[in-house]
Design a protein around this motif. Structure first.
Motif, PDB file in Angstrom:
ATOM      1  N   ASP A   1       0.831  -1.213   0.000  1.00 34.79           N
ATOM      2  CA  ASP A   1       0.000   0.000   0.000  1.00 34.79           C
ATOM      3  C   ASP A   1       0.857   1.251   0.000  1.00 34.79           C
ATOM      4  OD1 ASP A   1      -2.266  -1.571   0.022  1.00 34.79           O
ATOM      5  OD2 ASP A   1      -2.639  -1.346   2.185  1.00 34.79           O
ATOM      6  N   ARG A   2       1.904   1.256   0.795  1.00 35.35           N
ATOM      7  CA  ARG A   2       2.782   2.432   0.856  1.00 35.35           C
ATOM      8  C   ARG A   2       3.545   2.627  -0.466  1.00 35.35           C
ATOM      9  NH1 ARG A   2       5.046   3.334   6.910  1.00 35.35           N
ATOM     10  NH2 ARG A   2       3.050   3.038   7.964  1.00 35.35           N
ATOM     11  N   ALA A   3       3.929   1.532  -1.093  1.00 34.09           N
ATOM     12  CA  ALA A   3       4.619   1.641  -2.383  1.00 34.09           C
ATOM     13  C   ALA A   3       3.669   2.225  -3.434  1.00 34.09           C
ATOM     14  CB  ALA A   3       5.139   0.279  -2.830  1.00 34.09           C
ATOM     15  N   GLN A   4       2.419   1.773  -3.415  1.00 34.00           N
ATOM     16  CA  GLN A   4       1.435   2.319  -4.340  1.00 34.00           C
ATOM     17  C   GLN A   4       1.201   3.798  -4.078  1.00 34.00           C
ATOM     18  OE1 GLN A   4      -2.078  -0.064  -3.971  1.00 34.00           O
ATOM     19  NE2 GLN A   4      -1.220  -1.799  -5.101  1.00 34.00           N
ATOM     20  N   LEU A   5       1.146   4.175  -2.810  1.00 32.40           N
ATOM     21  CA  LEU A   5       0.966   5.582  -2.450  1.00 32.40           C
ATOM     22  C   LEU A   5       2.155   6.413  -2.941  1.00 32.40           C
ATOM     23  CD1 LEU A   5      -0.658   7.745  -0.948  1.00 32.40           C
ATOM     24  CD2 LEU A   5       0.629   7.144   1.112  1.00 32.40           C
ATOM     25  N   LEU A   6       3.362   5.886  -2.773  1.00 33.92           N
ATOM     26  CA  LEU A   6       4.553   6.593  -3.255  1.00 33.92           C
ATOM     27  C   LEU A   6       4.512   6.793  -4.768  1.00 33.92           C
ATOM     28  CD1 LEU A   6       7.503   5.080  -1.198  1.00 33.92           C
ATOM     29  CD2 LEU A   6       6.786   7.456  -1.265  1.00 33.92           C
ATOM     30  N   VAL A   7       4.108   5.759  -5.476  1.00 28.74           N
ATOM     31  CA  VAL A   7       4.032   5.857  -6.937  1.00 28.74           C
ATOM     32  C   VAL A   7       3.001   6.906  -7.331  1.00 28.74           C
ATOM     33  CG1 VAL A   7       3.348   4.616  -9.027  1.00 28.74           C
ATOM     34  CG2 VAL A   7       4.891   3.535  -7.386  1.00 28.74           C
TER      35      VAL A   7
ATOM     36  N   GLU B   1       1.992   9.470  -5.571  1.00 26.20           N
ATOM     37  CA  GLU B   1       2.507  10.798  -5.225  1.00 26.20           C
ATOM     38  C   GLU B   1       3.555  11.262  -6.225  1.00 26.20           C
ATOM     39  OE1 GLU B   1       3.797  10.445  -1.195  1.00 26.20           O
ATOM     40  OE2 GLU B   1       1.781  10.752  -0.387  1.00 26.20           O
ATOM     41  N   GLU B   2       4.391  10.363  -6.700  1.00 30.22           N
ATOM     42  CA  GLU B   2       5.397  10.720  -7.705  1.00 30.22           C
ATOM     43  C   GLU B   2       4.739  11.126  -9.018  1.00 30.22           C
ATOM     44  OE1 GLU B   2       8.639  11.202  -7.290  1.00 30.22           O
ATOM     45  OE2 GLU B   2       8.217  10.780  -5.182  1.00 30.22           O
ATOM     46  N   ILE B   3       3.676  10.429  -9.382  1.00 28.48           N
ATOM     47  CA  ILE B   3       2.952  10.775 -10.599  1.00 28.48           C
ATOM     48  C   ILE B   3       2.313  12.151 -10.450  1.00 28.48           C
ATOM     49  CG2 ILE B   3       0.932  10.175 -12.005  1.00 28.48           C
ATOM     50  CD1 ILE B   3       1.699   7.209 -11.539  1.00 28.48           C
ATOM     51  N   GLU B   4       1.735  12.426  -9.298  1.00 29.33           N
ATOM     52  CA  GLU B   4       1.128  13.740  -9.053  1.00 29.33           C
ATOM     53  C   GLU B   4       2.184  14.843  -9.072  1.00 29.33           C
ATOM     54  OE1 GLU B   4      -2.074  14.661  -8.902  1.00 29.33           O
ATOM     55  OE2 GLU B   4      -2.471  12.583  -9.475  1.00 29.33           O
ATOM     56  N   LEU B   5       3.359  14.569  -8.512  1.00 28.26           N
ATOM     57  CA  LEU B   5       4.444  15.549  -8.532  1.00 28.26           C
ATOM     58  C   LEU B   5       4.878  15.834  -9.968  1.00 28.26           C
ATOM     59  CD1 LEU B   5       6.544  17.318  -7.118  1.00 28.26           C
ATOM     60  CD2 LEU B   5       7.998  15.283  -6.912  1.00 28.26           C
ATOM     61  N   ALA B   6       4.999  14.798 -10.773  1.00 26.41           N
ATOM     62  CA  ALA B   6       5.382  14.980 -12.175  1.00 26.41           C
ATOM     63  C   ALA B   6       4.316  15.781 -12.925  1.00 26.41           C
ATOM     64  CB  ALA B   6       5.593  13.620 -12.847  1.00 26.41           C
ATOM     65  N   LYS B   7       3.033  15.479 -12.674  1.00 24.72           N
ATOM     66  CA  LYS B   7       1.955  16.225 -13.320  1.00 24.72           C
ATOM     67  C   LYS B   7       2.007  17.699 -12.927  1.00 24.72           C
ATOM     68  CE  LYS B   7      -1.621  12.640 -13.651  1.00 24.72           C
ATOM     69  NZ  LYS B   7      -2.946  12.248 -13.142  1.00 24.72           N
TER      70      LYS B   7
ATOM     71  N   GLN C   1      12.081  17.093 -13.533  1.00 24.91           N
ATOM     72  CA  GLN C   1      13.361  16.777 -12.909  1.00 24.91           C
ATOM     73  C   GLN C   1      13.224  16.406 -11.433  1.00 24.91           C
ATOM     74  OE1 GLN C   1      16.108  16.366 -14.576  1.00 24.91           O
ATOM     75  NE2 GLN C   1      15.146  16.987 -16.483  1.00 24.91           N
ATOM     76  N   MET C   2      12.401  17.145 -10.685  1.00 24.36           N
ATOM     77  CA  MET C   2      12.249  16.858  -9.253  1.00 24.36           C
ATOM     78  C   MET C   2      11.631  15.471  -9.037  1.00 24.36           C
ATOM     79  SD  MET C   2      11.096  20.658  -7.896  1.00 24.36           S
ATOM     80  CE  MET C   2      10.032  19.977  -6.688  1.00 24.36           C
ATOM     81  N   ALA C   3      10.632  15.121  -9.839  1.00 23.26           N
ATOM     82  CA  ALA C   3       9.993  13.813  -9.699  1.00 23.26           C
ATOM     83  C   ALA C   3      10.964  12.688 -10.049  1.00 23.26           C
ATOM     84  CB  ALA C   3       8.750  13.735 -10.587  1.00 23.26           C
ATOM     85  N   ILE C   4      11.768  12.884 -11.056  1.00 21.79           N
ATOM     86  CA  ILE C   4      12.754  11.866 -11.447  1.00 21.79           C
ATOM     87  C   ILE C   4      13.787  11.682 -10.340  1.00 21.79           C
ATOM     88  CG2 ILE C   4      14.629  11.370 -13.058  1.00 21.79           C
ATOM     89  CD1 ILE C   4      12.880  12.743 -15.240  1.00 21.79           C
ATOM     90  N   GLN C   5      14.258  12.801  -9.772  1.00 19.21           N
ATOM     91  CA  GLN C   5      15.248  12.716  -8.694  1.00 19.21           C
ATOM     92  C   GLN C   5      14.651  12.006  -7.471  1.00 19.21           C
ATOM     93  OE1 GLN C   5      16.644  16.522  -7.384  1.00 19.21           O
ATOM     94  NE2 GLN C   5      18.363  15.671  -6.270  1.00 19.21           N
ATOM     95  N   GLU C   6      13.405  12.329  -7.122  1.00 17.98           N
ATOM     96  CA  GLU C   6      12.746  11.697  -5.986  1.00 17.98           C
ATOM     97  C   GLU C   6      12.553  10.202  -6.231  1.00 17.98           C
ATOM     98  OE1 GLU C   6      11.243  11.630  -2.186  1.00 17.98           O
ATOM     99  OE2 GLU C   6      12.176  13.315  -3.219  1.00 17.98           O
ATOM    100  N   ALA C   7      12.189   9.825  -7.448  1.00 14.49           N
ATOM    101  CA  ALA C   7      12.017   8.407  -7.770  1.00 14.49           C
ATOM    102  C   ALA C   7      13.341   7.650  -7.643  1.00 14.49           C
ATOM    103  CB  ALA C   7      11.448   8.257  -9.174  1.00 14.49           C
TER     104      ALA C   7
END
Length: 141
Positions: free
Chosen positions: A19-25, A27-33, A119-125
């Motif tokens: 669940d936490r991994a899905q939440l992280l993914v 959040e990363e998608i939202e950050l990229a958007k 760039q920020m989303a890629i670095q966070e990922a």
């Protein structure tokens, strides 16, 4: 009974990690958007302002070019006093040369440019991947 409780705890822990991994993914998608939306908004705003500036500059440029054409006719001793078109041809030739130079420089600039990237989303990922793959995740943060 202890074995069943352990299996239940392990299953719950695995579900929680999933669940936490899905939440992280998500959040990363939202950050990229958000990053892309912000960049595109700035680009659109800049394009609209540049369009308005270009409109006014074009009007002024037309008047300047018209004046330069008459000045070229007056200043350069062309044969015949009434052949005004030579001034306009002279200014047109200068503009074609300047246009060719500008086109060459624009082509080089477009080739050197790159599309906007989150760039920020890629670095966070990358940081998340390092943390997940590390033997000691507490040291990667």
């Amino acid at each position: 009974m202890a074995g069943t409780d352990e299996q239940t705890n392990i299953a719950q822990a695995i579900q929680e990690v999933s669940d936490r991994a899905q939440l992280l993914v998500r959040e990363e998608i939202e950050l990229a958007k958000a990053e892309i939306t912000e960049k595109v908004t700035k680009l659109v705003r800049g394009a609209v302002i540049a369009g308005a500036a270009g409109f006014f500059a074009l009007g002024a440029l037309l008047l300047i070019l018209h004046g330069l054409s008459w000045l070229a006719w007056w200043a350069i001793p062309f044969p015949g006093d009434t052949q005004y078109f030579w001034g306009f041809f002279t200014v047109a030739a200068v503009l074609l040369v300047l246009g060719a130079i500008a086109g060459f420089l624009a082509a080089r600039a477009f080739k050197a440019g790159s599309p906007p990237a989150p760039q920020m989303a890629i670095q966070e990922a990358k940081l998340i991947r390092e943390t997940v793959q590390s033997d000691h995740p507490e040291r990667t943060v």
